[in-house]
Write a protein that holds these residues in place. Sequence first.
Motif, short mmCIF file in Angstrom:
data_model
loop_
_atom_site.label_atom_id
_atom_site.label_comp_id
_atom_site.label_asym_id
_atom_site.label_seq_id
_atom_site.Cartn_x
_atom_site.Cartn_y
_atom_site.Cartn_z
N ASP A 122 22.00 47.46 51.15
CA ASP A 122 21.43 47.59 52.50
C ASP A 122 22.48 47.85 53.58
O ASP A 122 22.12 48.15 54.73
N HIS A 123 23.75 47.73 53.23
CA HIS A 123 24.82 47.90 54.22
C HIS A 123 25.89 48.85 53.66
O HIS A 123 26.97 48.42 53.25
N ASP A 152 21.98 34.97 42.31
CA ASP A 152 23.09 35.19 43.23
C ASP A 152 23.61 36.62 43.12
O ASP A 152 23.96 37.26 44.12
N ILE A 153 23.67 37.13 41.90
CA ILE A 153 24.10 38.51 41.69
C ILE A 153 23.16 39.48 42.38
O ILE A 153 23.58 40.41 43.09
N VAL A 154 21.87 39.30 42.19
CA VAL A 154 20.88 40.19 42.79
C VAL A 154 20.99 40.16 44.31
O VAL A 154 20.92 41.21 44.97
N ASN A 155 21.16 38.99 44.86
CA ASN A 155 21.34 38.88 46.31
C ASN A 155 22.54 39.69 46.77
O ASN A 155 22.47 40.42 47.78
N GLY A 156 23.65 39.62 46.04
CA GLY A 156 24.83 40.38 46.40
C GLY A 156 24.63 41.88 46.28
O GLY A 156 25.08 42.65 47.14
N VAL A 157 23.95 42.32 45.22
CA VAL A 157 23.69 43.75 45.04
C VAL A 157 22.86 44.29 46.20
O VAL A 157 23.16 45.36 46.76
N ALA A 214 22.53 64.14 48.00
CA ALA A 214 22.96 63.60 49.29
C ALA A 214 22.37 62.21 49.54
O ALA A 214 21.78 61.93 50.58
N VAL A 215 22.53 61.32 48.56
CA VAL A 215 21.96 59.99 48.68
C VAL A 215 22.66 59.20 49.78
O VAL A 215 23.84 59.42 50.09
N ALA A 216 21.95 58.25 50.37
CA ALA A 216 22.48 57.47 51.48
C ALA A 216 23.53 56.46 51.03
O ALA A 216 24.41 56.09 51.82
N HIS A 217 23.44 56.02 49.76
CA HIS A 217 24.38 55.01 49.28
C HIS A 217 24.29 54.94 47.76
O HIS A 217 23.19 54.92 47.19
N GLU A 236 36.22 56.91 44.04
CA GLU A 236 37.06 57.13 45.20
C GLU A 236 37.31 58.63 45.41
O GLU A 236 37.29 59.12 46.55
N THR A 237 37.49 59.36 44.33
CA THR A 237 37.67 60.81 44.45
C THR A 237 36.45 61.47 45.09
O THR A 237 36.59 62.31 45.99
N TYR A 238 35.27 61.07 44.65
CA TYR A 238 34.04 61.66 45.20
C TYR A 238 33.80 61.21 46.64
O TYR A 238 33.27 61.98 47.46
N ALA A 239 34.18 59.99 46.96
CA ALA A 239 34.06 59.54 48.34
C ALA A 239 34.99 60.34 49.24
O ALA A 239 34.65 60.68 50.39
N HIS A 240 36.17 60.66 48.73
CA HIS A 240 37.14 61.45 49.50
C HIS A 240 36.68 62.90 49.66
O HIS A 240 36.71 63.46 50.76
N LEU A 241 36.25 63.51 48.57
CA LEU A 241 35.91 64.92 48.60
C LEU A 241 34.56 65.20 49.25
O LEU A 241 34.41 66.18 50.00
N PHE A 242 33.59 64.34 48.98
CA PHE A 242 32.21 64.64 49.39
C PHE A 242 31.62 63.60 50.33
O PHE A 242 30.45 63.71 50.70
N ARG A 243 32.43 62.60 50.72
CA ARG A 243 32.03 61.58 51.70
C ARG A 243 30.77 60.83 51.28
O ARG A 243 29.93 60.48 52.10
N ILE A 244 30.63 60.58 50.00
CA ILE A 244 29.47 59.83 49.48
C ILE A 244 29.71 58.34 49.73
O ILE A 244 30.68 57.78 49.22
N PRO A 245 28.85 57.66 50.49
CA PRO A 245 29.01 56.22 50.68
C PRO A 245 28.81 55.48 49.35
O PRO A 245 27.77 55.65 48.69
N GLN A 246 29.79 54.67 48.97
CA GLN A 246 29.74 53.99 47.68
C GLN A 246 30.27 52.56 47.80
O GLN A 246 31.20 52.29 48.56
#
Length: 334
Positions: free
Chosen positions: A235-236, A225-230, A120-123, A166-176
Motif C-alpha cells: 500500500d506504500h 504478522d508477515i501478511v500485515n507487513g506485505v 506499467a504496474v503501480a508497485h 534494482e536494475t529494472y528500477a533504475h532503467l524503467f523506474r518500476i516501484p519495487q
Amino acid sequence: MTTLITGAAGFIGMHVAAALLDRGERVIGIDNFTPYYSLDLKRARVARLEALNGKSFSFINVDFGDANALSHALSGATIDRIVHLGAQPGVRYSLDNPSAYIHSNISGHLNILELARHRAVAHLVYASSSSVYGMRADTPFRVADRADTPISLYAATKRADELMSETYAHLFRIPQTGLRFFTVYGPWGRPDMAVWKFTEAVLRGHPIGVYNHGDMLRDFTFIDDIVNGVILALDHPPEDDGQEKPGGFATPHRLYNIGNNRPEQLTDLIAAIEKACGRKAQINLLPMQDGDVYQTFADIEDISRDLGFAPTTPLAVGIPSFVAWYRKEWMKRW
C-alpha cells in the motif's frame, strides 16, 4: 484494484490473497503446482480461496518461469499491482536440484519484472529471504549489511533477484519493494519447515531430527504478522525521489526485513510444540547440514520506521494456533 499474486497456492501467497480479498479487492492468483511438497495441500489452499471469494478471485495454473506461457495466460487480464511470492523454496533442496532454482527464481523473476515493465504496474512487491545474509556472527541482521556471501544456491538466487530488481528500477523506474522473510510459520504452512515437521512427528510419535544438536537460533515469524507487513509495503510504494532507501538504492526500490525481531532456540520451539500437543518429543540430535545457517535475527527498524510494522505474535501464541489448525485440518488426511 486488481493484484496479481504469484505462488497463490503457496503458504504466504494464500494468506496474502485472502487478506486482500477480505478488504474487497480483486486478486488473480497464479501457480503451477510443482511437487516440491504436497499437491493436496496446495490445491486445498486454492479451493479455500475460491470457496470464500469466488467472484473476486480467479486462479490460473501457469508456470511463471515460462515467459510465453505467462504472457498468454495473462493476455486479457488487467493488473494494477503484483505481489511476487512464487519461487522454488528450500535451502537443502537446492543442493539436489539446482536447475529448479534457476528456472523459477532467476528466469521466473525476470519474467515478472518484464510483466511489471510492460503493464506499467503501480508497485511490485517481491519475496526475498533472510538466507541472503549467509553465515553471519553479528546480529541482528540489518538491511544495510553486506549480503554477498551466500552459502546456498537458494540464497544466491534470492540475492540475484534483488539486484535484478534494482536494475529494472533504475532503467524503467518500476516501484519495487523486496521483503526478506524470516522463518515464517502458521496455519496452512509448509510441510518442509521445522514447525510442521516437528508437530507432525510429535503427534505421530516419530523421532525429530534436530540439526546442530539443537544449538540453532531462528527468528520465527507468525503468518499474520508477515501478511500485515506485505500489505503495508504494498500500500506504500517507494517514491522515485532520488533519496537513498533501505538497501542503499536511490531508485524507486527498497529492501526490508520482515521478522519477529526475537530469535528462539530450536529447543524452545520444540518445548512449545510439546506443550501445545500435550506430548513429549523423541529427539535425534544431528550435525549441521550443508547450506544451513546457525542463526537468523531480523533488524526491523527500517520497516517499523517507514511503515509502522510491528510483529505481535510470540511462539506461545503462534505455536498453539498452528497445532490447533493441524489437528483440525490435516490429521484427518493421514
